[in-house]
Design a protein around this motif. Sequence first.
Motif, PDB file in Angstrom:
ATOM      1  N   LEU A 126     -70.739 -57.835 -46.573  1.00 64.84           N
ATOM      2  CA  LEU A 126     -70.948 -56.973 -47.741  1.00 64.84           C
ATOM      3  C   LEU A 126     -71.524 -57.709 -48.948  1.00 64.84           C
ATOM      4  CD1 LEU A 126     -67.789 -54.684 -47.477  1.00 64.84           C
ATOM      5  CD2 LEU A 126     -70.186 -54.003 -47.168  1.00 64.84           C
ATOM      6  N   PRO A 127     -71.043 -58.895 -49.301  1.00 62.93           N
ATOM      7  CA  PRO A 127     -71.637 -59.603 -50.452  1.00 62.93           C
ATOM      8  C   PRO A 127     -73.115 -59.924 -50.275  1.00 62.93           C
ATOM      9  CG  PRO A 127     -69.512 -60.562 -49.869  1.00 62.93           C
ATOM     10  CD  PRO A 127     -69.882 -59.631 -48.762  1.00 62.93           C
ATOM     11  N   ARG A 128     -73.572 -59.983 -49.040  1.00 70.41           N
ATOM     12  CA  ARG A 128     -74.975 -60.318 -48.788  1.00 70.41           C
ATOM     13  C   ARG A 128     -75.921 -59.178 -49.160  1.00 70.41           C
ATOM     14  NH1 ARG A 128     -75.016 -63.937 -43.203  1.00 70.41           N
ATOM     15  NH2 ARG A 128     -73.200 -65.236 -43.722  1.00 70.41           N
ATOM     16  N   VAL A 129     -75.353 -57.985 -49.376  1.00 73.08           N
ATOM     17  CA  VAL A 129     -76.163 -56.851 -49.825  1.00 73.08           C
ATOM     18  C   VAL A 129     -75.733 -56.403 -51.223  1.00 73.08           C
ATOM     19  CG1 VAL A 129     -76.686 -56.063 -47.489  1.00 73.08           C
ATOM     20  CG2 VAL A 129     -74.648 -55.201 -48.644  1.00 73.08           C
ATOM     21  N   GLY A 130     -74.989 -57.283 -51.899  1.00 75.84           N
ATOM     22  CA  GLY A 130     -74.606 -56.991 -53.276  1.00 75.84           C
ATOM     23  C   GLY A 130     -73.381 -56.119 -53.440  1.00 75.84           C
TER      24      GLY A 130
END
Length: 545
Positions: free
Chosen positions: A453-457
């Motif tokens: 999830l953090p990789r897509v903000g």
Amino acid sequence: MGSCTFSSQQLRELARDVTSFLSQYKHISDSYIIEFFSEDLWATLPPGWQEALCDLSAPQIANLLLDNNFTERCYPSVWPLSLLAFRTSAHILAFSRRPQDQGAQDAGSLRPEEFHKNNSQSSLLGHIFRKHVKPKKQHEIRKLGALVKTLCDKTCCKTVVDVGSGQGHLTRFLSFGLGLSVTGIEADAALVSMARKFDEQLLSTLKKQIERKVTRSATVPSPNHVIGWVNPRASWEEFIKQLEMGACESKRHTATLMHNKNKELKSASNVDQDLYHMSQTLPSSQSHCFSQHEIDREFRTEGFILTGLHACGDLSATLLRHFASCPHVLGITSVACCHMKITTKENPTPPGVLVPPCPTHSSRSEFGYPMSSWVRGLPGHQLSYKAREGACHAIEDYVERLRTESGVLKTHCYRAVLETVIRACRPDLRRAGIQTIKKAHLLPFSEYARLGLPRVGLPSDLPLDHSRLDAMLQQKGRVVVYFSLVLLLAPVVETLVLLDRMLFLQERGLQSQLVPLFDPAFSPRNLVLVAVRPGHSGVAQSPTA
């Protein structure tokens, strides 16, 4: 289709049949597996297909759907005729990828026989050509090198141009191993620097072998390494000029190195003298200047063979255009890859492809696909970016994963479930790049989501509806089946791309063959397009119109 030599009529009919077939199943070839749940891809299949496929085990998917060589099929239920026709047509219409010299013991094996004793070293390639070279590349340069040498012998040509030469592994083998005069051209200056470094290391190894009298001294031409980007919009005249200028600069570079070592070599022992003579590339070691006549003769008067090992995207198409239009190119061996980077009218700038500047003396605007007039005129010939990207997948590798029921098979399901989580928060964020999460199949989905999830903000602690997600995760088998249907079409898409190129040559009076050269389980892009200019002895025979 076992044979890869076709008449003109056969080429046109096969292209028409392949185009018609692919047009019926664009909804499959154009689909993204990460949208399996968000776009309800399972529901797009006919009900009869769903019923027949929903409960298949991973090995059954491999044996009943993907592996055309598997003969002992045992169906757990009656399959619809439309599904059987789909599978059979996909196998029949695709070019055979099995090399003619591949024995039964090698078929289905993950490694060719040459690596059975040592997984990292080919038993059929000299050790000096294995240094710095991964097993897959060892297999490729050995096989393609032999084919290029055959083409050179048949055309009485000793000069080869290796386009997209990288670190020079094929260039080095053709030159030092097979005694050909080779110029490699590569856009990445760092790779060219490595190629030159590896050449020096090879010469150093040869020196030691001569000292130990393991190798006899001989005059071996060192390859030219040219830094240059082959512009797909440039004319063949500009391409030849680029080669000539680059070869001249490469020879100056080599001459400088030899000049610096000249005194040391001349004052050394007779063994060193042998090395000195063997490593010379110039008529006179004391001269740093080169006759333009010598350079012109190498490329223009005597002609050359053009080769590209996994030339990416439009580069393979560009080489074929140069072969078709340039009278100095006597033959070509083209191994294509990265079909998704091919330019099309619908997608002239695919992701990751630089827009080339148009040379001053050229107004060419051809696309990488379609190249032939015949395919361009066929209804439904268009191939989407997704279809061409899918054509780069390795069906043999996936079959092995299915048969071993590898845990990696769940990765597609994980990503498809995560897509629903992302879209629930950001409906505008579709198919966002997450990149590879290491050993994702060993993680519980909650941990996979936390990392992805953090990789897509999005926040890593985003609340998850576990009951809803678990229901989707239970459908892993359906995700695997659907991806297998997409994968079944991959060789057919690649067949159309290659058929188009063969037809392009045929329309210009140039006949060609398609050779399944490499072991497909080891090197998936294993089809080599081979052609020889008329008037020269060659492997390509004139077809019957």
